[in-house]
Scaffold this motif. Structure first.
Motif, PDB file in Angstrom:
ATOM      1  N   LEU A 246      18.361   8.078 -36.865  1.00 38.21           N
ATOM      2  CA  LEU A 246      18.488   9.069 -37.933  1.00 38.21           C
ATOM      3  C   LEU A 246      19.949   9.401 -38.234  1.00 38.21           C
ATOM      4  O   LEU A 246      20.299   9.720 -39.369  1.00 38.21           O
ATOM      5  N   ALA A 247      20.814   9.321 -37.207  1.00 41.58           N
ATOM      6  CA  ALA A 247      22.223   9.694 -37.379  1.00 41.58           C
ATOM      7  C   ALA A 247      23.124   8.496 -37.671  1.00 41.58           C
ATOM      8  O   ALA A 247      24.331   8.676 -37.855  1.00 41.58           O
ATOM      9  N   GLY A 248      22.562   7.297 -37.722  1.00 44.13           N
ATOM     10  CA  GLY A 248      23.394   6.119 -37.930  1.00 44.13           C
ATOM     11  C   GLY A 248      24.314   5.857 -36.759  1.00 44.13           C
ATOM     12  O   GLY A 248      25.436   5.374 -36.911  1.00 44.13           O
ATOM     13  N   ALA A 249      23.854   6.190 -35.558  1.00 47.04           N
ATOM     14  CA  ALA A 249      24.644   6.062 -34.343  1.00 47.04           C
ATOM     15  C   ALA A 249      23.954   5.089 -33.396  1.00 47.04           C
ATOM     16  O   ALA A 249      23.023   4.373 -33.781  1.00 47.04           O
ATOM     17  N   VAL A 250      24.407   5.054 -32.131  1.00 46.77           N
ATOM     18  CA  VAL A 250      23.732   4.281 -31.097  1.00 46.77           C
ATOM     19  C   VAL A 250      23.584   5.152 -29.856  1.00 46.77           C
ATOM     20  O   VAL A 250      24.457   5.963 -29.539  1.00 46.77           O
ATOM     21  N   ARG A 277      27.135   6.946 -28.786  1.00 53.49           N
ATOM     22  CA  ARG A 277      28.343   6.675 -29.560  1.00 53.49           C
ATOM     23  C   ARG A 277      28.035   6.807 -31.050  1.00 53.49           C
ATOM     24  O   ARG A 277      26.938   6.480 -31.489  1.00 53.49           O
ATOM     25  N   ALA A 278      29.028   7.273 -31.802  1.00 54.87           N
ATOM     26  CA  ALA A 278      28.832   7.444 -33.238  1.00 54.87           C
ATOM     27  C   ALA A 278      30.171   7.340 -33.949  1.00 54.87           C
ATOM     28  O   ALA A 278      31.237   7.449 -33.326  1.00 54.87           O
ATOM     29  N   ALA A 279      30.121   7.144 -35.255  1.00 53.95           N
ATOM     30  CA  ALA A 279      31.338   6.943 -36.026  1.00 53.95           C
ATOM     31  C   ALA A 279      32.182   8.207 -36.121  1.00 53.95           C
ATOM     32  O   ALA A 279      33.388   8.135 -36.349  1.00 53.95           O
ATOM     33  N   GLY A 345      32.607   0.644 -31.632  1.00 54.91           N
ATOM     34  CA  GLY A 345      31.935   1.632 -30.810  1.00 54.91           C
ATOM     35  C   GLY A 345      32.195   1.467 -29.329  1.00 54.91           C
ATOM     36  O   GLY A 345      31.631   2.194 -28.518  1.00 54.91           O
ATOM     37  N   ALA A 346      33.033   0.499 -28.961  1.00 50.22           N
ATOM     38  CA  ALA A 346      33.314   0.228 -27.544  1.00 50.22           C
ATOM     39  C   ALA A 346      34.626   0.872 -27.128  1.00 50.22           C
ATOM     40  O   ALA A 346      35.596   0.876 -27.890  1.00 50.22           O
ATOM     41  N   GLY A 347      34.657   1.392 -25.903  1.00 49.24           N
ATOM     42  CA  GLY A 347      35.885   1.975 -25.376  1.00 49.24           C
ATOM     43  C   GLY A 347      36.788   0.915 -24.765  1.00 49.24           C
ATOM     44  O   GLY A 347      36.327  -0.142 -24.332  1.00 49.24           O
TER      45      GLY A 347
END
Length: 400
Positions: A246-250, A277-279, A345-347
């Motif tokens: 729903l949030a366009g995240a992972v 994680r999210a934008a 989205g990766a650290g």
């Protein structure tokens, strides 16, 4: 170099890599790094936090251009995540020497320790300690699954754990840090480009959810009498997927611990770790809040207690705009290479250091988008393009 490094820590059954920090395979990787440095006549050193450095020029001169990545892996990870950046750093240095480039700034290759956090549960330990983002007290409390503390593991590997801590003097030597990394996604594959430049790292974190119920016999306890923590955990996993979509995240539950962990026993504890994680921060907060709300509702419905602990968090990292634009100029204007700019989205260690020194990242195309898996891949031509791009960047930043 790639051939020499490839067999280290590779599991014969899974084909994946098990190079956890301060273990035998990690020691072999570190020996490999030192050999590469000495073979090239570079000044080798290990810093107080166990990170390895190979210097061309005088480190004390300051304003150094540094590149590199890490050599450790997640459990059964792929060959490229981390090692590609270190191998490419040495290869780029070889390329520059072949060009006869004269450097006006010191250059260094670095291998940051314990980037993946596979053993002690916290990512980027080496760079966090160096940057002061992890305190000595916090580091000394880190423990692996066998109850071995980080200091004990470091001591067993021959490193002095009493020396760890912030290293502002070392950071003051660095004028720019550029990390090359295999892309952990398919953006470059979809755009048709072998190399890209990072714009930012999404905000991300890890949360531990402890569902505490009551252990009992699986065959004699009525369903109505159970306080089974596995049920609200399972419902929370599904809630995480829904909130992320729903949030366009992972959001991912990828690790779980169960007590007493018997086939014929109802668990007393189910401990799950959420990676989210999210934008942007707002989207991430929405996901985590939604997951926790669902977890508490499901726990209450099953008579189960719940504790939620945030174990780590990294806010959005905007890479240094001036350095990012300089990379784009060098690769776009000077070489004519089309280089897209993309987020991730990766650290990375580059993200940890970004608050202390100017940092930037280059990505090499990953045609499958698979990462943290034995199926992780980058084609040889794309890896070579990454080396050339990194060499061009280092020449543009450090030449006389």
């Amino acid at each position: 170099m790639w051939t020499d490094l490839l067999p280290i820590g590779r599991h014969p059954d899974s084909g994946g890599y098990r190079r956890s920090a301060w273990t035998g395979p990690d020691a072999e990787c570190r020996a490999w790094f030192r050999e590469q440095a000495e073979r090239r006549g570079l000044a080798y050193e290990t810093d107080r936090n166990g990170n390895q450095w190979a210097w061309l020029g005088d480190p004390a001169a300051g304003d150094a251009v540094v590149t590199g990545s890490h050599l450790d892996s997640v459990p059964d990870g792929g060959a490229f995540d981390g090692p590609l950046g270190v191998v490419s750093a040495f290869a780029a240095l070889d390329e520059l020497r072949g060009r006869g480039v004269q450097f006006g700034r010191p250059l260094a290759v670095v291998n940051f320790g314990d980037e993946e956090g596979a053993r002690f549960g916290l990512a980027c330990v080496g760079s966090r300690l160096t940057a002061g983002a992890l305190t000595v007290e916090q580091a000394h409390r880190l423990t692996d699954a066998d109850g071995i503390t980080l200091p004990r593991a470091m001591a067993a590997a021959g490193h002095d754990p009493d020396a760890i801590g912030p290293d502002p003097e070392r950071l003051a030597r660095i004028g720019a840090f550029v990390e090359l990394h295999v892309e952990q996604g398919r953006a470059l594959d979809l755009s048709g480009d072998p190399v890209g430049i990072a714009s930012a790292i999404w905000p991300h974190g890890r949360w531990r959810l402890d569902f505490r119920g009551e252990a009992n016999h699986a065959g004699t306890t009525r369903l109505a009498d159970r306080r089974d923590p596995m049920l609200p955990y399972a419902e929370t996993v599904l809630a995480a997927r829904r909130e992320a979509r729903l949030a366009g995240a992972v959001a991912t539950f990828g690790k779980i611990a169960v007590e007493p962990n018997g086939v014929n026993a109802i668990p007393s504890l189910v401990r799950g770790w959420l990676d989210a994680r999210a934008a942007d921060q707002t989207a991430l907060d929405t996901v985590v809040t939604g997951v926790e709300k669902a977890a508490r509702e499901h726990a209450a419905a099953h008579g189960v207690d719940l504790d939620v602990v945030r174990e780590s968090f990294t806010p959005v990292v905007e890479f240094d705009h001036a350095l990012r634009d300089e990379l784009a100029r060098i690769l776009g204007t000077d070489t004519g290479l089309k280089v897209p700019v993309l987020g991730t989205g990766a650290g990375h260690d580059a993200g940890i250091l970004s608050g202390r020194v100017p940092t930037a990242m280059l990505f090499v195309r990953n045609p499958t988008g698979v990462s943290h898996s034995p199926a992780e891949f980058a084609a040889e031509d794309d890896c070579a393009a990454g080396v050339t791009a990194l060499a061009d960047v280092l020449e543009g930043l450090a030449r006389r």
